[in-house]
Design a protein around this motif. Structure first.
Motif, PDB file in Angstrom:
ATOM      1  N   MET A  52       0.910  -1.314   0.348  1.00  0.00           N
ATOM      2  CA  MET A  52      -0.298   0.176   0.325  1.00  0.00           C
ATOM      3  C   MET A  52       1.099   1.688  -0.128  1.00  0.00           C
ATOM      4  SD  MET A  52      -2.734   1.271  -0.070  1.00  0.00           S
ATOM      5  CE  MET A  52      -3.862   2.671   0.862  1.00  0.00           C
ATOM      6  N   GLU A  53       1.480   1.043   0.605  1.00  0.00           N
ATOM      7  CA  GLU A  53       2.855   2.635   1.242  1.00  0.00           C
ATOM      8  C   GLU A  53       3.843   2.246  -0.446  1.00  0.00           C
ATOM      9  OE1 GLU A  53       5.225   1.580   3.949  1.00  0.00           O
ATOM     10  OE2 GLU A  53       3.781   2.170   5.558  1.00  0.00           O
ATOM     11  N   GLU A  54       3.748   1.260  -1.106  1.00  0.00           N
ATOM     12  CA  GLU A  54       4.745   1.945  -2.133  1.00  0.00           C
ATOM     13  C   GLU A  54       3.546   2.070  -3.607  1.00  0.00           C
ATOM     14  OE1 GLU A  54       5.521  -2.552  -3.738  1.00  0.00           O
ATOM     15  OE2 GLU A  54       7.385  -2.532  -1.713  1.00  0.00           O
ATOM     16  N   LEU A  55       2.536   1.879  -3.813  1.00  0.00           N
ATOM     17  CA  LEU A  55       1.521   1.863  -4.598  1.00  0.00           C
ATOM     18  C   LEU A  55       1.124   3.511  -4.605  1.00  0.00           C
ATOM     19  CD1 LEU A  55      -0.888  -0.434  -4.021  1.00  0.00           C
ATOM     20  CD2 LEU A  55       0.405  -0.310  -5.896  1.00  0.00           C
ATOM     21  N   ILE A  56       1.168   4.160  -2.848  1.00  0.00           N
ATOM     22  CA  ILE A  56       0.936   5.450  -2.626  1.00  0.00           C
ATOM     23  C   ILE A  56       2.028   6.272  -2.953  1.00  0.00           C
ATOM     24  CG2 ILE A  56       0.247   7.316  -1.064  1.00  0.00           C
ATOM     25  CD1 ILE A  56      -1.514   5.086   0.422  1.00  0.00           C
ATOM     26  N   ARG A  57       3.008   6.129  -3.093  1.00  0.00           N
ATOM     27  CA  ARG A  57       4.354   6.498  -3.468  1.00  0.00           C
ATOM     28  C   ARG A  57       4.510   6.938  -5.051  1.00  0.00           C
ATOM     29  NH1 ARG A  57       6.150   7.917   1.534  1.00  0.00           N
ATOM     30  NH2 ARG A  57       6.401   6.814   2.953  1.00  0.00           N
ATOM     31  N   ALA A  58       4.395   5.321  -5.466  1.00  0.00           N
ATOM     32  CA  ALA A  58       4.187   5.537  -7.220  1.00  0.00           C
ATOM     33  C   ALA A  58       3.229   6.508  -7.598  1.00  0.00           C
ATOM     34  CB  ALA A  58       4.226   3.900  -7.840  1.00  0.00           C
ATOM     35  N   ARG A  59       2.259   6.207  -6.846  1.00  0.00           N
ATOM     36  CA  ARG A  59       1.203   7.196  -7.666  1.00  0.00           C
ATOM     37  C   ARG A  59       1.109   8.947  -8.109  1.00  0.00           C
ATOM     38  NH1 ARG A  59      -2.876   6.094 -11.151  1.00  0.00           N
ATOM     39  NH2 ARG A  59      -4.559   7.725 -11.146  1.00  0.00           N
ATOM     40  N   ALA A  60       1.733   9.024  -5.904  1.00  0.00           N
ATOM     41  CA  ALA A  60       1.798  10.506  -6.417  1.00  0.00           C
ATOM     42  C   ALA A  60       2.966  10.913  -6.917  1.00  0.00           C
ATOM     43  CB  ALA A  60       2.461  10.652  -4.196  1.00  0.00           C
ATOM     44  N   GLY A  61       4.068   9.976  -7.635  1.00  0.00           N
ATOM     45  CA  GLY A  61       5.108  10.491  -8.168  1.00  0.00           C
ATOM     46  C   GLY A  61       5.047  10.670  -9.618  1.00  0.00           C
ATOM     47  N   GLU A  62       3.710   9.635  -9.855  1.00  0.00           N
ATOM     48  CA  GLU A  62       3.296  10.282 -11.375  1.00  0.00           C
ATOM     49  C   GLU A  62       2.368  10.989 -11.751  1.00  0.00           C
ATOM     50  OE1 GLU A  62       0.129   7.060 -12.264  1.00  0.00           O
ATOM     51  OE2 GLU A  62       2.160   6.017 -12.168  1.00  0.00           O
ATOM     52  N   ARG A  63       1.995  11.407 -10.818  1.00  0.00           N
ATOM     53  CA  ARG A  63       0.944  13.032 -10.970  1.00  0.00           C
ATOM     54  C   ARG A  63       1.485  13.948 -10.292  1.00  0.00           C
ATOM     55  NH1 ARG A  63      -3.065  10.913 -14.402  1.00  0.00           N
ATOM     56  NH2 ARG A  63      -3.610   9.074 -13.468  1.00  0.00           N
ATOM     57  N   GLY A  64       3.219  14.100  -9.760  1.00  0.00           N
ATOM     58  CA  GLY A  64       3.533  15.322  -9.686  1.00  0.00           C
ATOM     59  C   GLY A  64       3.157  15.854  -8.321  1.00  0.00           C
ATOM     60  N   ARG A  65       2.509  14.640  -7.693  1.00  0.00           N
ATOM     61  CA  ARG A  65       1.915  15.317  -6.232  1.00  0.00           C
ATOM     62  C   ARG A  65       3.134  15.105  -5.044  1.00  0.00           C
ATOM     63  NH1 ARG A  65      -2.855  11.567  -7.882  1.00  0.00           N
ATOM     64  NH2 ARG A  65      -4.067  13.624  -9.040  1.00  0.00           N
ATOM     65  N   ARG A  66       3.247  15.411  -3.774  1.00  0.00           N
ATOM     66  CA  ARG A  66       4.360  15.328  -3.181  1.00  0.00           C
ATOM     67  C   ARG A  66       4.074  14.936  -2.299  1.00  0.00           C
ATOM     68  NH1 ARG A  66       7.144  18.347   1.008  1.00  0.00           N
ATOM     69  NH2 ARG A  66       5.966  20.095   1.035  1.00  0.00           N
ATOM     70  N   ILE A  67       4.187  14.245  -1.281  1.00  0.00           N
ATOM     71  CA  ILE A  67       3.409  13.177   0.170  1.00  0.00           C
ATOM     72  C   ILE A  67       4.379  13.657   1.486  1.00  0.00           C
ATOM     73  CG2 ILE A  67       3.617  11.335   1.639  1.00  0.00           C
ATOM     74  CD1 ILE A  67       2.931   9.134  -1.479  1.00  0.00           C
ATOM     75  N   VAL A  68       4.631  14.556   1.872  1.00  0.00           N
ATOM     76  CA  VAL A  68       4.836  15.353   3.196  1.00  0.00           C
ATOM     77  C   VAL A  68       4.909  14.345   3.996  1.00  0.00           C
ATOM     78  CG1 VAL A  68       4.386  17.121   5.289  1.00  0.00           C
ATOM     79  CG2 VAL A  68       3.764  16.881   3.269  1.00  0.00           C
ATOM     80  N   ALA A  69       3.468  13.018   4.496  1.00  0.00           N
ATOM     81  CA  ALA A  69       3.547  12.588   5.612  1.00  0.00           C
ATOM     82  C   ALA A  69       2.510  11.129   5.316  1.00  0.00           C
ATOM     83  CB  ALA A  69       3.124  12.643   7.098  1.00  0.00           C
TER      84      ALA A  69
END
Length: 126
Positions: free
Chosen positions: A24-41
């Motif tokens: 789940m963590e990997e998927l969220i980080r991958a989706r954020a990266g491909e859409r240009g979103r920055r994960i703060v936490a």
């Protein structure tokens, strides 16, 4: 501008543990990266997910939440049998989204980091 997004599996079932949590963590980080979103936490608990993300300012909060939910549901249900067999849909139909206007981004991040150190209210769990 950032959003604090919280969503839960249907019936708040504790299905996000072990390998599912890691994926789940990997998927969220991958989706954020491909859409240009920055994960703060990011905090994935057994029965809910906390995400503080900074998307493009023109993207609505509900759109951000729906995209993460849909993407992760599709992949987790395809890769793991137990969420698929236990639940008709992985995520509940509702989620919580807030923009930390009154509080700061640091406050939201601190809340997420100490989530597992506080007792749950009204669930009988400690």
């Amino acid at each position: 501008m950032g959003y604090h997004v919280v969503w839960c599996p249907k019936y708040r079932s504790p299905v996000l543990g072990g390998r599912v949590k890691t994926r789940m963590e990997e998927l969220i980080r991958a989706r954020a990266g491909e859409r240009g979103r920055r994960i703060v936490a990011l905090e994935v608990m057994a029965d809910h997910v906390h995400l503080f993300v900074k998307p493009h300012p023109k993207i609505s909060p509900s759109h951000v939440a729906n995209r993460f939910e849909g993407f992760t549901s599709h992949h987790l249900r395809a890769e793991f049998a137990h969420p698929r067999s236990r639940l008709s849909a992985l995520w509940s139909r509702s989620c919580f989204v807030a923009a930390p206007g009154a509080g700061s981004a640091e406050t939201a991040q601190r809340h997420m980091e100490t989530q597992d150190q506080r007792p749950a209210k009204g669930t009988g769990r400690a």
